[in-house]
Scaffold this motif. Structure first.
Motif, PDB file in Angstrom:
ATOM      1  N   PRO A 231       0.819  -1.225   0.000  1.00 14.35           N
ATOM      2  CA  PRO A 231       0.000   0.000   0.000  1.00 14.35           C
ATOM      3  C   PRO A 231       0.848   1.268   0.000  1.00 14.35           C
ATOM      4  N   LEU A 232       1.971   1.249   0.722  1.00 12.12           N
ATOM      5  CA  LEU A 232       2.804   2.449   0.781  1.00 12.12           C
ATOM      6  C   LEU A 232       3.389   2.785  -0.582  1.00 12.12           C
ATOM      7  N   LYS A 233       3.779   1.770  -1.336  1.00 16.10           N
ATOM      8  CA  LYS A 233       4.328   2.017  -2.668  1.00 16.10           C
ATOM      9  C   LYS A 233       3.298   2.717  -3.551  1.00 16.10           C
ATOM     10  N   GLU A 234       2.066   2.204  -3.539  1.00 13.04           N
ATOM     11  CA  GLU A 234       1.024   2.828  -4.353  1.00 13.04           C
ATOM     12  C   GLU A 234       0.764   4.256  -3.904  1.00 13.04           C
ATOM     13  N   PHE A 235       0.740   4.473  -2.595  1.00 12.82           N
ATOM     14  CA  PHE A 235       0.448   5.809  -2.092  1.00 12.82           C
ATOM     15  C   PHE A 235       1.551   6.798  -2.469  1.00 12.82           C
ATOM     16  N   LEU A 236       2.813   6.374  -2.312  1.00 12.01           N
ATOM     17  CA  LEU A 236       3.925   7.272  -2.615  1.00 12.01           C
ATOM     18  C   LEU A 236       4.038   7.556  -4.108  1.00 12.01           C
ATOM     19  N   GLN A 237       3.715   6.558  -4.939  1.00 13.44           N
ATOM     20  CA  GLN A 237       3.858   6.734  -6.376  1.00 13.44           C
ATOM     21  C   GLN A 237       2.614   7.331  -7.030  1.00 13.44           C
ATOM     22  N   ASN A 238       1.420   7.007  -6.484  1.00 15.65           N
ATOM     23  CA  ASN A 238       0.181   7.439  -7.135  1.00 15.65           C
ATOM     24  C   ASN A 238      -0.647   8.417  -6.314  1.00 15.65           C
ATOM     25  N   GLY A 239      -0.315   8.574  -5.057  1.00 17.11           N
ATOM     26  CA  GLY A 239      -1.085   9.459  -4.198  1.00 17.11           C
ATOM     27  C   GLY A 239      -2.342   8.840  -3.635  1.00 17.11           C
ATOM     28  N   SER A 240      -2.579   7.559  -3.914  1.00 15.11           N
ATOM     29  CA  SER A 240      -3.757   6.863  -3.400  1.00 15.11           C
ATOM     30  C   SER A 240      -3.479   5.367  -3.382  1.00 15.11           C
ATOM     31  N   VAL A 241      -4.351   4.617  -2.723  1.00 16.43           N
ATOM     32  CA  VAL A 241      -4.231   3.161  -2.648  1.00 16.43           C
ATOM     33  C   VAL A 241      -5.437   2.555  -3.346  1.00 16.43           C
ATOM     34  N   SER A 242      -5.195   1.637  -4.275  1.00 17.43           N
ATOM     35  CA  SER A 242      -6.269   1.057  -5.074  1.00 17.43           C
ATOM     36  C   SER A 242      -7.126   0.103  -4.249  1.00 17.43           C
ATOM     37  N   ALA A 243      -8.344  -0.138  -4.740  1.00 18.12           N
ATOM     38  CA  ALA A 243      -9.240  -1.082  -4.081  1.00 18.12           C
ATOM     39  C   ALA A 243      -8.646  -2.484  -4.071  1.00 18.12           C
ATOM     40  N   ALA A 244      -7.952  -2.862  -5.160  1.00 11.34           N
ATOM     41  CA  ALA A 244      -7.330  -4.183  -5.220  1.00 11.34           C
ATOM     42  C   ALA A 244      -6.262  -4.337  -4.137  1.00 11.34           C
ATOM     43  N   MET A 245      -5.491  -3.269  -3.887  1.00 11.05           N
ATOM     44  CA  MET A 245      -4.455  -3.327  -2.854  1.00 11.05           C
ATOM     45  C   MET A 245      -5.080  -3.423  -1.471  1.00 11.05           C
ATOM     46  N   TRP A 246      -6.181  -2.675  -1.244  1.00  5.22           N
ATOM     47  CA  TRP A 246      -6.868  -2.796   0.037  1.00  5.22           C
ATOM     48  C   TRP A 246      -7.387  -4.217   0.226  1.00  5.22           C
ATOM     49  N   GLY A 247      -7.908  -4.817  -0.848  1.00  8.15           N
ATOM     50  CA  GLY A 247      -8.394  -6.191  -0.764  1.00  8.15           C
ATOM     51  C   GLY A 247      -7.286  -7.174  -0.462  1.00  8.15           C
TER      52      GLY A 247
END
Length: 273
Positions: A231-247
């Motif tokens: 989740p941290l990678k997605e947040f740092l690179q995209n500014g948000s966390v995807s639903a798939a990552m939360w799942g």
């Protein structure tokens, strides 16, 4: 016993200091960890964040807990040390540059900590048979699931096939990537512990409980790394966390609950046979 505890605390404390010093050196010098463009962010950004903001703080808390004499101190120390052993053995088996000398030091220190904390881990002698059997069954499932996945990747590497993390064929993957060398470390270091834990739990031995503690802590350590970096990678690179990552994160948490339960159960004193 007091002298052995002080020795364990000193070596584990040195491991934490060396780890923090390596992170600071990495940022001050800008000398990169060896990585391909595909894994540069994981190696040179997330790895430092994970250690600086999770592993090292947990290590400090575990030192405090061990000095207080609580049952959680040795377990947390073992979990942090297992994480260091596994990760840096994996890195040393992959791409290398001058950082490998620091990695060897961290492997040596963390491996020594695991050996020294062994006697302080909870055993399984005198524990309820039903709970021991349930834990042995869970560890058998963990060994089979991880073993199948790791064997497929190890066989692909040994036979010279280029595949990605999901075992799909590719012509671009470099098996020197540290993250793809973990089957070597898994079968050399982790699988023997899982097998020992399963046998020892069935027999109700103290060493079975100690091996089970290490096995469960390994599972929790890997899950913590995935939860921290994914989740941290997605947040740092995209500014948000995807639903798939939360799942995926939710699935990992559920998968880790039996390991957490096992660690809690082993940490509690019990005299029922």
């Amino acid at each position: 016993m007091k002298r052995r505890t002080l020795g364990l605390e000193a070596i584990f404390g040195l491991l934490l200091v060396v780890s923090l010093g390596g992170i600071l050196l990495h940022h001050l010098t800008g000398y990169p960890y060896p990585a391909s463009p595909a894994s540069d962010f994981e190696m040179n950004v997330l790895n430092d964040l994970y250690e600086a903001f999770f592993l090292i703080p947990v290590g400090v808390v575990s030192l405090w807990a061990m000095r207080k004499g609580g049952p959680w101190g040795p377990l947390l120390v073992a979990g942090v040390a297992m994480n260091f052993v596994y990760n840096y053995a994996m890195m040393a088996a992959g791409r290398q540059n001058l950082w490998v000398f620091l990695w060897i030091v961290k492997i040596a220190l963390s491996g020594t900590v695991v050996c020294m904390v062994w006697d302080r881990l909870p055993g399984a002698a005198g524990r309820r048979r039903g709970a021991r059997v349930a834990m042995a069954a869970y560890l058998t499932l963990v060994g089979l699931v991880f073993g199948k996945m790791m064997w497929q990747r190890l066989w692909a590497s040994a036979s010279g096939r280029a595949v990605d993390m999901t075992l799909r064929g590719t012509g671009t993957l470099d098996w020197g990537e540290p993250f793809l060398r973990d089957p070597i470390v898994f079968f050399a270091l982790v699988m023997p512990i899982i097998i020992a834990a399963t046998i020892g739990l069935w027999r109700g031995t103290d060493w079975g409980g100690k091996a089970a503690s290490l096995s469960n802590l390994f599972s929790l350590a890997i899950i913590s790394a995935i939860l921290f970096t994914g989740p941290l990678k997605e947040f740092l690179q995209n500014g948000s966390v995807s639903a798939a990552m939360w799942g995926m994160s939710a699935i990992m948490i559920v998968a880790g609950l039996p390991a957490a339960w096992s660690a809690v159960w082993l940490a509690k004193k019990e005299e029922v046979s």
